[in-house]
Design an enzyme around this catalytic site. Structure first.
Site, PDB file in Angstrom:
ATOM      1  N   ASP A   1     -14.771  -7.195 -24.674  1.00 36.52           N
ATOM      2  CA  ASP A   1     -15.320  -8.451 -24.159  1.00 36.52           C
ATOM      3  C   ASP A   1     -16.813  -8.309 -23.876  1.00 36.52           C
ATOM      4  OD1 ASP A   1     -13.027  -9.997 -24.253  1.00 36.52           O
ATOM      5  OD2 ASP A   1     -12.336  -9.320 -22.289  1.00 36.52           O
TER       6      ASP A   1
ATOM      7  N   LYS B   1       0.887   3.227  -3.306  1.00 28.28           N
ATOM      8  CA  LYS B   1      -0.308   3.884  -3.823  1.00 28.28           C
ATOM      9  C   LYS B   1      -0.033   5.356  -4.146  1.00 28.28           C
ATOM     10  CE  LYS B   1      -4.337   3.070  -2.064  1.00 28.28           C
ATOM     11  NZ  LYS B   1      -5.497   2.881  -1.149  1.00 28.28           N
TER      12      LYS B   1
ATOM     13  N   ASP C   1      -9.134  -6.488 -17.921  1.00 29.61           N
ATOM     14  CA  ASP C   1      -7.898  -6.484 -18.713  1.00 29.61           C
ATOM     15  C   ASP C   1      -6.962  -5.434 -18.135  1.00 29.61           C
ATOM     16  OD1 ASP C   1      -7.577  -8.233 -21.145  1.00 29.61           O
ATOM     17  OD2 ASP C   1      -9.611  -7.491 -21.511  1.00 29.61           O
TER      18      ASP C   1
ATOM     19  N   GLY D   1     -11.699   2.515  -8.476  1.00 31.46           N
ATOM     20  CA  GLY D   1     -10.489   1.889  -8.981  1.00 31.46           C
ATOM     21  C   GLY D   1      -9.360   1.904  -7.980  1.00 31.46           C
ATOM     22  N   HIS D   2      -8.161   1.665  -8.486  1.00 29.20           N
ATOM     23  CA  HIS D   2      -6.962   1.601  -7.642  1.00 29.20           C
ATOM     24  C   HIS D   2      -5.784   2.151  -8.434  1.00 29.20           C
ATOM     25  CE1 HIS D   2      -4.074   0.075  -4.701  1.00 29.20           C
ATOM     26  NE2 HIS D   2      -3.368  -0.380  -5.731  1.00 29.20           N
TER      27      HIS D   2
ATOM     28  N   CYS E   1       0.821  -1.211   0.000  1.00 20.19           N
ATOM     29  CA  CYS E   1       0.000   0.000   0.000  1.00 20.19           C
ATOM     30  C   CYS E   1       0.855   1.263   0.000  1.00 20.19           C
ATOM     31  CB  CYS E   1      -0.945  -0.004   1.200  1.00 20.19           C
ATOM     32  SG  CYS E   1      -2.420  -1.009   0.913  1.00 20.19           S
TER      33      CYS E   1
END
Length: 765
Positions: free
Chosen positions: A502, A427, A479, A552-553, A424
């Site tokens: 997709d 980040k 993806d 999100g991240h 972390c």
């Protein structure tokens, strides 16, 4: 692609791919400055070399021979390449305003955008004349004219050229040479071509010595080019059947089919509004250090710059000579060192081509009449210059005298990447993230109107929350991959198209997405800029798909990477699966193959810029409309062609459907440059694994020498859709797809009853 060993702390942005910047990029590639992110913003991926452009018009050089490939050059320089038009500068906030993308931040700016012909206020000139600059537009019209004359050589053609400087004279001579060649090849008389040259002065090329003026006048007269000296064009008016009338103040009128405008240089209008100090014509005033007089963080070179203490004509030779001092002063400024003054030479040698593989040599009062040896000398000089930006890129300094004085002086940063934490601790900081998300929320208003999004970007919760209708199925996919292009905004769009495919291939409608991003180590402001450009590009695509970003991240790493987790909804009776192929149906492919091979070549600096342009254009084309079109025409099975290549994804469909396929090998669409690259043995790193699928090909030994064969195994990024539809729907479906912009879509095979082994047969026709 880019990997940063030092955190990015400074942004150097170059506007324009002119001669000076081409040299700067090459020198930065040979002597990079740690901690500096280099970005080139330019309207096209190649730039013409002025020394060879007349020879190209005459037909002596190909397009590639006389253009510097900026994709290859920026790749070598580890620079970002943004293909866009600059329309303004926000100097107070250090931002470059572009026509088609978010504003670009800079710490140091350099401008080398050349000049444009001064059309002034002559009625009809802007509408009906073809300006000599920008060169790409000039060449587009010229290629069209060559094609037209070649198709109808018996038709008479009259060309008018306004401007009797060196540019207008060379254009008249070289155009005549090439068009005469076409007429000779078609056994047509050269009298079918008439060229008129208009010059407001009594003498041609007024900035040259009288000996040159007399010589040029004799050559033009002998070549049958009609001269109108002392004639000021005052209007251009349309007549009939693509005929235009050139009117002069004297009352002279001439009718022409094409009119080319080659008057004295001027600066783009937007520059005058920026606050930069300019001269009366709008050119940027610079000191001896090539710095702006008014903004020390802005540099300028080439035709767009006017040196206050050393004014010189707008000529390519000065732009070339300014390349090295510009590079050195940019590095010195970034490092906080004192700058070096540059004084251009007073006189220079001009080698002026006469369109017949001869050239005039002149320097001051010294002039040599046209001769083949002078042309060969000019050709040698020009080719040697261009070699610096092609195969010899980076192998030597080619006489530029690059000093290594700055190589051990990186731009200071507060933290080394070796001290960066994992987990972390890697980040992106909350302050940076908050700023980016605030900007992104303004770009996706669709999220505010969606009642099914219970918690999204506007709430600081641990996860997003979405309500699912009870009568539909939830379709999910993910993806994520490293960047394949040095432009985070374009990469964001490509990634979003790839990830959404997709959902489209399943016959579903995208609803929402989560993002995951890795941003190169940088100072917080630089991380914010990169993350914003990246996510803004993705959101542009997501808005079109009506699928808002809801969470999100982010993390930091050595290189840019991005991906999306996408959610979609589908009605059970409309869900498309790979198992739906039926004997008697045909296979439709919506995009050409070759992105894997082309970007493998790009990493080796062996791909041509326009090949990558075409590949990017394909990847920026969403599959959404194609999926809807295929469904409307009765598709029963569909997949998107991505990492496993066409054959790998087709085999998944074949095995799931228990059928066999006859594939038309010659009919498979391929991107420009892909076959040429494959013949050199350049393939994606995933190609060997994908080749395992060849065991399913019944007649492999008979067809593996076919040029298209390697492309069957090429991994695609943001590739097309592969679908099976009823045969009777094929023609209507293809026509509809092509009308929607899928110009490479085609029928590539048919479905047959199942076989026990090797269900793929390649038809070589």
């Amino acid at each position: 692609m880019q990997q940063y060993s030092q955190p990015i702390v400074k942004d150097l942005v170059l506007i324009g791919g002119g001669h000076s910047h081409a040299i700067v990029l090459r020198m930065f590639g040979m002597q990079p400055l740690s901690g500096v992110r280099l970005t080139l913003i330019t309207p096209a991926s190649d730039t013409p070399y002025s020394g060879m452009l007349p020879g190209h018009i005459a037909g002596f050089y190909s397009h590639d021979e006389c253009h510097i490939d900026l994709r290859r050059l920026t790749n070598f320089a580890q620079a970002q390449l943004y293909i866009d038009q600059v329309v303004d500068l926000d100097l107070n906030n250090h931002k470059v305003i572009c026509a088609n993308r978010p504003a670009v931040d800079f710490d140091v700016l350099s401008i080398d955008i050349g000049s444009t012909p001064a059309t002034i206020s002559i009625p009809g000139a802007a509408e009906y004349a073809i300006a000599a600059k920008p060169v790409p537009k000039l060449l587009q019209y010229w290629y069209h004219l060559l094609t037209k004359v070649a198709k109808n050589p018996q038709e008479a053609i009259c060309i008018g050229i306004v401007g009797g400087g060196a540019g207008g004279v060379e254009l008249a001579l070289t155009m005549q040479t090439h068009l005469h060649q076409i007429l000779h090849q078609n056994q047509q008389p050269i009298k079918n071509l008439e060229i008129h040259l208009f010059q407001r002065h009594e003498e041609l090329m007024p900035h040259y010595h009288q000996s040159v003026q007399r010589l040029v006048k004799q050559i033009l007269t002998k070549r049958g080019i009609k001269l109108h000296l002392g004639e000021t064009v005052c209007e251009i008016a349309p007549q009939y059947q693509e005929i235009f009338e050139i009117k002069c103040e004297s009352g002279l009128t001439i009718n022409c089919h094409k009119i080319f405008w080659v008057t004295q240089a001027s600066a783009p209008q937007w520059l005058k509004k920026t606050g930069l100090g300019t001269d009366e014509k709008g050119f940027i005033l610079v000191k001896d250090t090539l710095q702006s007089q008014t903004h020390p963080e802005v540099f300028a070179a080439g035709d767009i710059a006017t040196m206050v203490n050393h004014p010189r004509p707008k000529a390519g030779v000065f732009a070339v000579r300014q390349g090295k001092p510009l590079f050195e002063n940019l590095q010195r400024f970034l490092l906080g060192k004192s700058l070096k003054p540059y004084k251009p030479q007073q006189q220079y040698l001009s080698l002026i081509g006469t369109g017949d593989k001869r050239a005039i040599a002149t320097r001051g009062a010294f002039t040599l009449a046209p001769h083949q040896l002078l042309w060969r000398w000019k050709d040698w000089i020009d080719r040697r210059f261009m070699e610096r930006f092609s195969e010899g890129l980076g192998t030597s300094d080619w006489g530029l005298g690059i000093r290594k004085e700055f190589s051990q002086h990186p731009i200071s940063s507060t933290q080394s990447p070796l001290m960066r934490c994992a987990g972390c601790g890697s980040k992106v900081g909350s302050t940076v993230l908050e700023k980016v998300l605030s900007r992104i929320q303004q770009e996706q208003p669709i999220a505010k109107d969606r009642e099914d999004i219970i918690i999204g970007l506007d709430a600081p919760d641990d996860a997003a929350v979405v309500q699912i209708p009870t009568d539909q199925l939830l379709v999910q996919t993910i993806d994520y991959f490293r960047t394949l292009i040095n432009d985070p905004y374009i990469f964001g769009q490509i990634s979003a198209n790839h990830c959404l495919s997709d959902i489209f291939a399943m016959g579903a409608t995208p609803q929402s997405v989560l993002a995951i991003a890795t941003i190169p180590y940088a100072a917080p402001a630089k991380v914010e800029e990169t993350l914003y450009q990246l996510v803004s590009g993705a959101v542009k695509v997501l808005n079109q798909a009506q699928a808002p970003l809801i969470g999100g991240h982010t993390s930091e790493g050595t290189e840019l990477a991005f991906g999306l987790a996408c959610n979609g909804l589908a009605y059970p009776n409309k869900l498309l699966r790979k198992s739906g192929m039926q004997p008697g149906q045909v296979l439709i492919l919506t995009k050409a193959l070759g992105t894997g091979i082309l970007f493998a070549a790009e990493m080796r600096r062996l791909a041509k810029g326009h090949w990558i342009d075409n590949a990017v254009e394909s990847m920026l084309l969403s599959n959404q409309a194609a999926a809807a079109c295929l469904l409307q025409h009765g598709a029963t099975a569909c997949t998107d062609v991505t990492g496993f290549g066409l054959l790998g994804h087709l085999m998944e469909m074949v095995q799931a459907s228990h059928v066999a396929v006859e594939l038309q090998l010659a009919g498979i669409p391929v991107l420009a440059g892909a076959i040429e690259t494959a013949q050199k043995g350049i393939f994606s790193s995933l190609q060997p694994e994908n080749l395992q699928a060849s065991r399913y090909i019944q007649n492999r030994l008979q067809v593996e020498s076919h040029l298209n064969y390697p492309l069957l195994f090429d991994p695609q990024t943001a590739g097309g859709l592969l679908a099976s539809i009823p045969e009777e729907q094929a023609n209507h479906c293809l026509a509809a797809l092509q009308a929607l912009g899928y110009e490479h879509s085609c029928l590539i095979g048919c479905i047959t009853p199942p076989v026990m082994t090797q269900p793929i047969t390649l038809i070589d026709k």
